[in-house]
Design a protein around this motif. Structure first.
Motif, PDB file in Angstrom:
ATOM      1  N   TRP A 216      49.127  20.020  38.837  1.00 43.65           N
ATOM      2  CA  TRP A 216      48.319  19.557  37.704  1.00 43.65           C
ATOM      3  C   TRP A 216      49.242  19.041  36.604  1.00 43.65           C
ATOM      4  N   SER A 217      48.768  18.002  35.944  1.00 38.64           N
ATOM      5  CA  SER A 217      49.587  17.415  34.884  1.00 38.64           C
ATOM      6  C   SER A 217      48.698  17.124  33.679  1.00 38.64           C
ATOM      7  N   PRO A 218      49.282  17.180  32.478  1.00 36.81           N
ATOM      8  CA  PRO A 218      48.498  16.826  31.288  1.00 36.81           C
ATOM      9  C   PRO A 218      47.928  15.402  31.393  1.00 36.81           C
ATOM     10  N   GLU A 219      48.641  14.559  32.173  1.00 32.04           N
ATOM     11  CA  GLU A 219      48.182  13.165  32.287  1.00 32.04           C
ATOM     12  C   GLU A 219      46.923  13.029  33.135  1.00 32.04           C
TER      13      GLU A 219
ATOM     14  N   HIS B 275      46.650  16.256  24.478  1.00 34.45           N
ATOM     15  CA  HIS B 275      47.470  15.852  23.331  1.00 34.45           C
ATOM     16  C   HIS B 275      46.779  16.219  22.027  1.00 34.45           C
ATOM     17  N   MET B 276      45.798  17.108  22.125  1.00 38.73           N
ATOM     18  CA  MET B 276      45.002  17.457  20.954  1.00 38.73           C
ATOM     19  C   MET B 276      45.006  18.971  20.788  1.00 38.73           C
ATOM     20  N   GLY B 277      44.957  19.412  19.542  1.00 39.11           N
ATOM     21  CA  GLY B 277      44.864  20.845  19.299  1.00 39.11           C
ATOM     22  C   GLY B 277      43.425  21.228  19.028  1.00 39.11           C
TER      23      GLY B 277
ATOM     24  N   ILE C 103      44.275  25.001   9.720  1.00 44.63           N
ATOM     25  CA  ILE C 103      43.234  24.281  10.461  1.00 44.63           C
ATOM     26  C   ILE C 103      43.204  22.806  10.033  1.00 44.63           C
ATOM     27  N   LEU C 104      43.301  22.569   8.726  1.00 46.82           N
ATOM     28  CA  LEU C 104      43.253  21.174   8.255  1.00 46.82           C
ATOM     29  C   LEU C 104      44.447  20.377   8.780  1.00 46.82           C
ATOM     30  N   ARG C 105      45.605  21.031   8.808  1.00 50.03           N
ATOM     31  CA  ARG C 105      46.789  20.324   9.353  1.00 50.03           C
ATOM     32  C   ARG C 105      46.589  20.026  10.834  1.00 50.03           C
ATOM     33  N   MET C 106      45.950  20.969  11.525  1.00 50.49           N
ATOM     34  CA  MET C 106      45.681  20.769  12.959  1.00 50.49           C
ATOM     35  C   MET C 106      44.718  19.590  13.159  1.00 50.49           C
ATOM     36  N   VAL C 107      43.672  19.537  12.317  1.00 51.17           N
ATOM     37  CA  VAL C 107      42.696  18.450  12.445  1.00 51.17           C
ATOM     38  C   VAL C 107      43.368  17.113  12.140  1.00 51.17           C
ATOM     39  N   ARG C 108      44.202  17.102  11.090  1.00 49.00           N
ATOM     40  CA  ARG C 108      44.867  15.852  10.695  1.00 49.00           C
ATOM     41  C   ARG C 108      45.822  15.371  11.767  1.00 49.00           C
ATOM     42  N   LYS C 109      46.322  16.321  12.576  1.00 46.58           N
ATOM     43  CA  LYS C 109      47.285  15.974  13.628  1.00 46.58           C
ATOM     44  C   LYS C 109      46.665  14.941  14.557  1.00 46.58           C
ATOM     45  N   HIS C 110      45.329  14.879  14.581  1.00 47.36           N
ATOM     46  CA  HIS C 110      44.721  13.862  15.425  1.00 47.36           C
ATOM     47  C   HIS C 110      44.016  12.800  14.617  1.00 47.36           C
TER      48      HIS C 110
ATOM     49  N   PHE D  77      47.776  24.413  20.231  1.00 46.20           N
ATOM     50  CA  PHE D  77      48.162  23.027  20.489  1.00 46.20           C
ATOM     51  C   PHE D  77      49.153  22.982  21.646  1.00 46.20           C
ATOM     52  N   PRO D  78      48.915  22.134  22.652  1.00 48.64           N
ATOM     53  CA  PRO D  78      47.689  21.389  22.905  1.00 48.64           C
ATOM     54  C   PRO D  78      46.655  22.260  23.610  1.00 48.64           C
ATOM     55  N   ILE D  79      45.429  21.741  23.741  1.00 42.83           N
ATOM     56  CA  ILE D  79      44.378  22.527  24.402  1.00 42.83           C
ATOM     57  C   ILE D  79      44.729  22.725  25.872  1.00 42.83           C
TER      58      ILE D  79
END
Ligand SMILES: Cc1cc2nc3c(=O)[nH]c(=O)nc-3n(C[C@H](O)[C@H](O)[C@H](O)COP(=O)(O)OP(=O)(O)OC[C@H]3O[C@@H](n4cnc5c(N)ncnc54)[C@H](O)[C@@H]3O)c2cc1C
Lengths: 55, 485
Positions: free
Chosen positions: B325-328, B408-410, A48-55, B432-434
């Motif tokens: 649909w696109s991630p963008e 681009h976020m998990g 989870i921490l690695r996932m959070v750090r990814k952003h 990842f990604p959501i």
């Protein structure tokens, strides 16, 4: 705790609960096994921490 | 001196306010407008809803935190945004209806230079006749709803102890609900409590939702590596339900709830009903109904907010089929295209479209989940937007430079499946990604290295850690900024 019958005992052919995989006793025990879960606690937190750090 | 006004003190509003206050010099002002005097760690409402926690354990008063940190608090509900000011004042402002005891109902103008809309959802119970805690079902969306749910649950258990069989129904109360994860946690905690209280054999526990399959969670589900296979979360979720003897009904759009009976339409177009003794059905979410007016007083709501009431930001809102649909399409900076000093974060921003494929019944009823916006991405986008605004106030940037797109976020999510220091369990998930990207990850839409799920006691400990960690952080206690979003 008041346990329900295991799904394997109550599985009706072609019923909803007939197809999904059910955990073995070993798998269920490991879910609350203190040593294994302490290890998983560390592993999951790191994930989870690695996932959070990814952003 | 600049004035940043934040509407809402939920996960998004509190995160943005604390980060902005920490980074901005004292010559700038941070103002929070929120109708409630208490902050609520919403994920733990699940435990309030089964009597494992009290409302006091999941809330705290906001005012002392704002006094300590130097944030101005206006206890009230924003009603309208006036981004161009009006005839007498060119300065933008928000019209607020005060809810503070002694001032209730009074109106106040709150001027701003920068605005963050973090007002979260309106719990739209009215979308389904008979739905909601003032009618025929309970809810766990707020701490007082959850306390009411707990009481109703206790009464149901008491009837079971007296020998009656009861049907407990949990899920979504409309064809377009989101937040299935919250209902999932609740049904598992209910089932766990029934066993703990020794009445499981008297209960029929049923899941009812608008998902196409179990394990969709409004994100089309996810693929994970397990036992040498890549499997869909449907398999994992069906297994969890089967193991606990929970029945499931999916592809259902609830049409009406009468006392003790829910009517729903299925994706096949069938009209069905189910009798129940205890029902927790989530409402659909919409925006909180803010209006917008230009300088002349003309209503410009339609150009600032989507028809759903959520605020339009920098997403691509062009209507297009699922295949295109696109991630963008997903917003990156959460800036209003019409008013660049206005932003929306958390549940308050308008998503460009769903994540799960939209489905409609032969009668034309849309039955599919709308996209979830869970705590972690909400916190991350709120922090990034606050940092962007701070940079612009400090003259370090002229436009937002940090991005926080859901594509681009998990996200990490811990879903409680029963509380207890040694017997509790929770499902721990990361993905990842959501928003899946099928061009980059053609078979699964997501990176399998970062996407996983498992159930166990460790998850329960983490859920507890999050409860205390996030309340600690939201109280701005020492070193709060070290607690990650
Ligand atoms: C029961 C439940 C369980 C959940 N569990 C989890 C979980 O385990 N993990 C997870 O990641 N996510 C979970 N979520 C989702 C999570 O709670 C949301 O992602 C998060 O609360 C969104 O934050 P927000 O700040 O956008 O909205 P909210 O937290 O709803 O905050 C909105 C704020 O705006 C205020 N407001 C409303 N109207 C106005 C107005 N007109 N003017 C000014 N202020 C206003 C509200 O009072 C509130 O302070 C759960 C949600 C629910 C309902």
């Amino acid at each position: 705790m008041n346990e329900t019958k295991s799904p394997v005992e109550t599985r009706t052919p072609f019923g909803q609960t007939y197809y999904p995989p059910v955990p073995t006793e070993f798998t269920k025990k490991m879910r609350t096994n203190l040593f294994w879960q302490l290890l998983r606690f560390v592993v999951i937190n790191v994930k989870i921490l690695r996932m959070v750090r990814k952003h | 001196m600049a004035r940043l006004v934040i509407l809402g003190a939920g996960i998004a509003g509190q995160t943005a306010a604390l980060h902005a206050r920490r980074r901005l010099g004292r010559d700038h002002e941070v103002v929070v407008v929120s109708p409630n005097s208490r902050w609520n760690w919403i994920p733990s409402n699940i435990w309030v809803g089964v009597g494992v926690m009290t409302p006091e354990q999941v809330t705290f008063p906001l005012r002392p935190v704002y006094e300590k940190t130097g944030i101005t608090f206006v206890q009230g509900r924003a009603v309208s945004v006036h981004p161009e000011g009006d005839g007498d004042a060119g300065r933008p402002y928000v019209k607020v209806e005060l809810t503070e005891p002694g001032k209730t109902g009074q109106e106040e103008r709150v001027p701003y230079d920068w605005l963050i809309n973090a007002t979260g959802p309106k719990l739209n119970f009215d979308a389904t006749p008979g739905l909601g805690p003032s009618k025929n079902t309970v809810s766990v969306c707020t701490f007082d709803h959850a306390a009411h749910a707990s009481k109703a649950f206790d009464e149901t258990v008491a009837r079971m102890k007296a020998g009656e069989k009861q049907t407990l129904l949990v899920g979504t109360g409309h064809g377009n609900c989101t937040c299935q994860g919250a209902a999932f946690e609740y049904i598992f905690n209910v089932e766990f409590e029934l066993r703990r209280r020794g009445v499981r054999d008297k209960a029929r526990v049923v899941w009812l939702s608008n998902e196409h399959e179990l394990g969709d969670f409004g994100m089309g589900g996810m693929f994970i590596r397990r036992g040498g296979y890549v499997t869909h979360s449907r398999v994992f979720t069906e297994s969890l339900y089967t193991e606990r003897g929970i029945e499931w009904i999916t592809r259902a759009g609830v049409k009406e709830v009468a006392p003790g009976e829910v009517s729903y339409e299925t994706l096949d177009g069938d009209e069905r009903s189910l009798k129940f003794d205890f029902g927790m059905l989530l409402p659909p979410f919409s925006g909180v109904g803010l209006k917008a007016f230009d300088r002349s007083g003309a209503d410009v709501t339609a150009s600032v907010f989507a028809p759903s009431g959520f605020m339009l930001v920098d997403g691509d809102y062009a209507k297009k089929p699922y295949e295109e649909w696109s991630p963008e399409d997903w917003p990156r900076t959460y800036q209003s295209p019409k008013y660049p000093n206005v932003f929306a974060v958390g549940i308050a921003f308008a998503p460009p479209h769903a994540i799960s494929k939209p489905m409609t019944s032969p009668k034309g009823t849309p039955i599919f989940p709308t996209p979830p916006r869970t705590g972690m991405p909400t916190g991350v986008m709120a922090r990034e937007v606050a940092f962007n605004i701070v940079d612009m106030i400090n003259g370090k940037a002229t436009a937002p430079t940090r991005h926080a797109s859901l594509a681009h976020m998990g996200a990490a999510c811990i879903a409680s499946a029963g509380a207890g220091l040694f017997r509790g369990t929770a499902v721990s998930m990361t993905l990842f990604p959501i928003v899946p990207d099928f061009r980059k990850y053609p078979d699964t839409g997501r990176d399998l290295g970062w996407t996983f799920g498992e159930i166990g006691l460790a998850g329960h400990w983490i859920k507890h850690l999050l409860h205390f960690g996030f309340i600690y952080k939201a109280k701005a206690n020492p070193l709060w900024a070290m607690v990650p979003e």
